[in-house]
Motif scaffolding. Sequence first.
Motif, PDB file in Angstrom:
ATOM      1  N   GLY A 142      -9.315  -4.345 -67.308  1.00 24.01           N
ATOM      2  CA  GLY A 142     -10.661  -4.892 -67.267  1.00 24.01           C
ATOM      3  C   GLY A 142     -11.542  -4.146 -66.276  1.00 24.01           C
ATOM      4  N   TYR A 143     -12.754  -4.664 -66.050  1.00 23.56           N
ATOM      5  CA  TYR A 143     -13.736  -3.917 -65.255  1.00 23.56           C
ATOM      6  C   TYR A 143     -13.401  -3.825 -63.766  1.00 23.56           C
ATOM      7  N   THR A 144     -12.468  -4.647 -63.293  1.00 25.88           N
ATOM      8  CA  THR A 144     -12.056  -4.501 -61.889  1.00 25.88           C
ATOM      9  C   THR A 144     -10.643  -3.897 -61.801  1.00 25.88           C
ATOM     10  N   ASN A 145     -10.282  -3.247 -62.918  1.00 31.12           N
ATOM     11  CA  ASN A 145      -9.007  -2.537 -62.967  1.00 31.12           C
ATOM     12  C   ASN A 145      -7.767  -3.437 -62.938  1.00 31.12           C
ATOM     13  N   LYS A 146      -7.956  -4.646 -63.447  1.00 33.88           N
ATOM     14  CA  LYS A 146      -6.803  -5.562 -63.541  1.00 33.88           C
ATOM     15  C   LYS A 146      -6.369  -5.667 -65.008  1.00 33.88           C
ATOM     16  N   ALA A 147      -5.088  -5.892 -65.223  1.00 33.24           N
ATOM     17  CA  ALA A 147      -4.587  -6.062 -66.598  1.00 33.24           C
ATOM     18  C   ALA A 147      -5.112  -7.380 -67.169  1.00 33.24           C
ATOM     19  N   PHE A 148      -5.161  -7.425 -68.487  1.00 33.59           N
ATOM     20  CA  PHE A 148      -5.646  -8.653 -69.139  1.00 33.59           C
ATOM     21  C   PHE A 148      -4.584  -9.753 -69.097  1.00 33.59           C
ATOM     22  N   THR A 149      -5.072 -10.976 -68.917  1.00 35.11           N
ATOM     23  CA  THR A 149      -4.164 -12.139 -68.929  1.00 35.11           C
ATOM     24  C   THR A 149      -4.499 -13.094 -70.068  1.00 35.11           C
ATOM     25  N   ASP A 150      -5.764 -13.051 -70.534  1.00 34.10           N
ATOM     26  CA  ASP A 150      -6.224 -14.025 -71.527  1.00 34.10           C
ATOM     27  C   ASP A 150      -6.962 -13.334 -72.676  1.00 34.10           C
ATOM     28  N   ILE A 151      -6.790 -13.886 -73.866  1.00 36.35           N
ATOM     29  CA  ILE A 151      -7.491 -13.395 -75.055  1.00 36.35           C
ATOM     30  C   ILE A 151      -8.287 -14.563 -75.613  1.00 36.35           C
ATOM     31  N   VAL A 152      -9.551 -14.323 -75.956  1.00 41.23           N
ATOM     32  CA  VAL A 152     -10.341 -15.377 -76.594  1.00 41.23           C
ATOM     33  C   VAL A 152     -10.775 -14.896 -77.971  1.00 41.23           C
ATOM     34  N   ASN A 153     -10.339 -15.606 -78.995  1.00 42.25           N
ATOM     35  CA  ASN A 153     -10.761 -15.304 -80.366  1.00 42.25           C
ATOM     36  C   ASN A 153     -12.019 -16.119 -80.656  1.00 42.25           C
TER      37      ASN A 153
END
Length: 547
Positions: A142-153
């Motif tokens: 993500g924009y702060t260089n962290k891996a994604f934890t959540d997905i929103v459909n």
Amino acid sequence: MALPSINPTTTKAWKKLEAHFENVKGLEMKDLFAQNKERANQMAINWEDFYVDYSKNRITSETINLLLELAEETKLKEAIQSQFSGEVINKTEGREVLHTALRAKATDTILVEGKNVMPEIFEVKQKIETFSNQVISGALKGYTNKAFTDIVNIGIGGSDLGPAMVVESLQYYKNHLTTHFVSNVDGDHVNQVLKTLNPETTLFVIVSKTFTTQETLSNANTIRTWFLEHAKQEDVAKHFVAVSTNIEKVKAFGIDQNNIFPMWNWVGGRFSLWSAVGLTISLSVGYKNFDSLLAGANKMDTHFKSTDFDQNIPVVLALLSIWYNNFFNAESEAVIPYTQYLTQFATYLQQGIMESNGKSVDRNGDLVNYQTGTLIWGEPGTNSQHAFFQLIHQGTKLIPADFIGFAQSLHGNQDHQDKLMSNYFAQTEALLNGKTKAEVEAEFEGQNLSAEKIKELTPFKVFEGNKPTNTIFIKKLTPESLGKLIAMYEHKIFVQGIIWNIYSYDQFGVELGKQLANKILNEFDNQAFDNHDGSTLNLLNLYKKLR
Ligand SMILES: O=P(O)(O)OC[C@H]1O[C@H](O)[C@H](O)[C@@H](O)[C@@H]1O
């Protein structure tokens, strides 16, 4: 070649079925079982890891033969061929119907307007795989260089129900990502979901075949505004992807070209989970499992298009449904899965079945003079046993029901599984046999009740029985068996639409409400409302006062 228009009630088979119905409507299934020891074996289809027992239906072998004649006279075989070969069978929208191509093999050739679509399909599948792997592994950040934890459909109808149902059903196979679904235009839905999210680690998947759907665009806009309260405009590209046929509209929304997963007009919304609409599925359970889901559906496709109708699972189930709908005048059908994982299965099927076959005009454009689409409903067993089974057992309505069960549980608690499955088998047995007056009286014996009391209570405790069920018994809930199961119902929908002589792949019936809603929305800021009926006008004025 267009699908022919044949009014099913004018066929020879229909006339024979009408006469036959008079002969069999009073038959008791339990007598049919007693008379023919082979009935259960004769009325069952064993295919791969599926065992479909349809012997607990109010039919004789003659019923099946006549229904098969009906399928022949209404040109079902030819229609299947037309669908799979990419003919424009969705005539009212001028489209091919090729969700089956999405799960076909790379080596297959499927032509749309003379062009093989398989390379394109596999290009998108490759894109889904690469993207899913990158998100799941944490390589994409993500924009702060962290891996994604959540997905929103973000999607509604076919852009929500399919992915939501599959993600729920395959929870056991799920990875570490938390998946959310925002569908309703109700702002409380989106805000409730947003409350739990961290913008730095959330990926948003906007899914809309048309990219014009009010609900989805409103939710996407609200979410983007919320996101921009935390991040900068250029960060949007890292957190928003879209699935659509409408590439221009997606770009106009500000989605990066690389983040667009295309789909095609020849995929109906309610049949689209196999396309990039299934991106959330792939993100949630991994591409390999998503691909197994597709492979399962492909196996069912092969079964459907190449198996003789008397051994063809979707065909037989569709014919039985027509038998109850058009001869017994049954209004609804229940689908009862004996696994908590399939909680959303009936909800998902409601769109597939009711949006496809809820039509009253035939393929000639004439009003039909017979019943079409069935109402579909259901909840998992055993919960539903403690809720609405009373009505199925002792109510006045005939409700044919599909009982879906799995021999093996996923977590392996045999004690629970045996209890679950004993209920699964017991219910269809109870619905078949019921309980006679004599059996009720025998149960009263030794209970120390007066003869008068026994006489008074007996009628309430009698179960008529003779309630039809199909038992769909599957080895285990896996991505592949789920794919087969969903495709089974898709083909059942198709067969019924063909025989009912309706177009199953348009949905004009959802438009009127949308149009009026837009009109009303534009009136809220006016001094006064336009012309409406008295009831609507009162309600609008009251809303304006209270909002
Ligand atoms: O995917 P979309 O274009 O946003 O459409 C979403 C849904 O809305 C429409 O109203 C149709 O009734 C559905 O068949 C469709 O699945």
